[in-house]
Design an enzyme around this catalytic site. Sequence first.
Site, PDB file in Angstrom:
ATOM      1  N   VAL A  42       0.909  -1.152   0.000  1.00  0.00           N
ATOM      2  CA  VAL A  42       0.000   0.000   0.000  1.00  0.00           C
ATOM      3  C   VAL A  42       0.949   1.202   0.000  1.00  0.00           C
ATOM      4  O   VAL A  42       1.608   1.478   0.994  1.00  0.00           O
ATOM      5  CB  VAL A  42      -0.938  -0.001   1.226  1.00  0.00           C
ATOM      6  CG1 VAL A  42      -1.747   1.285   1.280  1.00  0.00           C
ATOM      7  CG2 VAL A  42      -1.867  -1.213   1.180  1.00  0.00           C
ATOM      8  N   PRO A  43       1.070   1.885  -1.131  1.00  0.00           N
ATOM      9  CA  PRO A  43       2.195   2.785  -1.374  1.00  0.00           C
ATOM     10  C   PRO A  43       2.162   4.128  -0.639  1.00  0.00           C
ATOM     11  O   PRO A  43       2.063   5.197  -1.243  1.00  0.00           O
ATOM     12  CB  PRO A  43       2.144   2.983  -2.890  1.00  0.00           C
ATOM     13  CG  PRO A  43       0.698   2.851  -3.228  1.00  0.00           C
ATOM     14  CD  PRO A  43       0.176   1.791  -2.290  1.00  0.00           C
ATOM     15  N   CYS A  44       2.321   4.083   0.668  1.00  0.00           N
ATOM     16  CA  CYS A  44       2.366   5.309   1.458  1.00  0.00           C
ATOM     17  C   CYS A  44       3.625   6.125   1.151  1.00  0.00           C
ATOM     18  O   CYS A  44       3.652   7.335   1.413  1.00  0.00           O
ATOM     19  CB  CYS A  44       2.271   4.989   2.950  1.00  0.00           C
ATOM     20  SG  CYS A  44       3.510   3.832   3.540  1.00  0.00           S
ATOM     21  N   HIS A  45       4.638   5.494   0.574  1.00  0.00           N
ATOM     22  CA  HIS A  45       5.864   6.209   0.220  1.00  0.00           C
ATOM     23  C   HIS A  45       5.624   7.236  -0.888  1.00  0.00           C
ATOM     24  O   HIS A  45       6.456   8.106  -1.106  1.00  0.00           O
ATOM     25  CB  HIS A  45       6.962   5.219  -0.197  1.00  0.00           C
ATOM     26  CG  HIS A  45       6.596   4.360  -1.357  1.00  0.00           C
ATOM     27  ND1 HIS A  45       5.855   3.196  -1.216  1.00  0.00           N
ATOM     28  CD2 HIS A  45       6.849   4.488  -2.679  1.00  0.00           C
ATOM     29  CE1 HIS A  45       5.689   2.644  -2.401  1.00  0.00           C
ATOM     30  NE2 HIS A  45       6.273   3.414  -3.317  1.00  0.00           N
TER      31      HIS A  45
END
Length: 183
Positions: A138-141
């Site tokens: 889950v691409p929180c970056h």
Amino acid sequence: MQFHSFTVQARADTPLGPVRLAASPNGLSGVWFEGQRHEPSAHLYGSEAWALAPGDHPVLQEVAHQLQQYLGGQRQHFDLPLDLSGGTAFQQSVWRALLQIGRGQTISYGMLGRQLGNPSAVRAVGAAVGRNPLSVVVPCHRVLGADGSLTGYAGGLDRKRALLTLENAPLLAAAAHPMKATA
């Protein structure tokens, strides 16, 4: 965070360091770099730790494989069953919104709040992003400060920079090379 009582865990090595993986009967529920801020340490280590998954656990085996492919540049996205039920309704809405940010794209915390229909909730959005239990997947970056700066990645800013570089995301010169920033 609340996790399913039948959650199991495994450890995997990645090019960005070792990760702890967790899965419930409903799907992948955790990917944390070892020592990452907000990891559920009591569940991962010590006497209260989740059971170790058998080596052939299908979800944990597949996420380890897909992480290697993704971080090696051979995979563009993840195809895994996800269990986001450990978060609050608000956190889950933020995490689902993160899944909509495409590879190589970034968004600010404020813009993410506006997309969720709550433009004044920048801090709450930031807190939910920071508590994302599925790092990388889950691409929180892909969430940056309002000025495009690298901010607040629970796995460390060096990893955030490496992930965004891998994805060919545009970075400000100061964010890409913090030592070259001018005053």
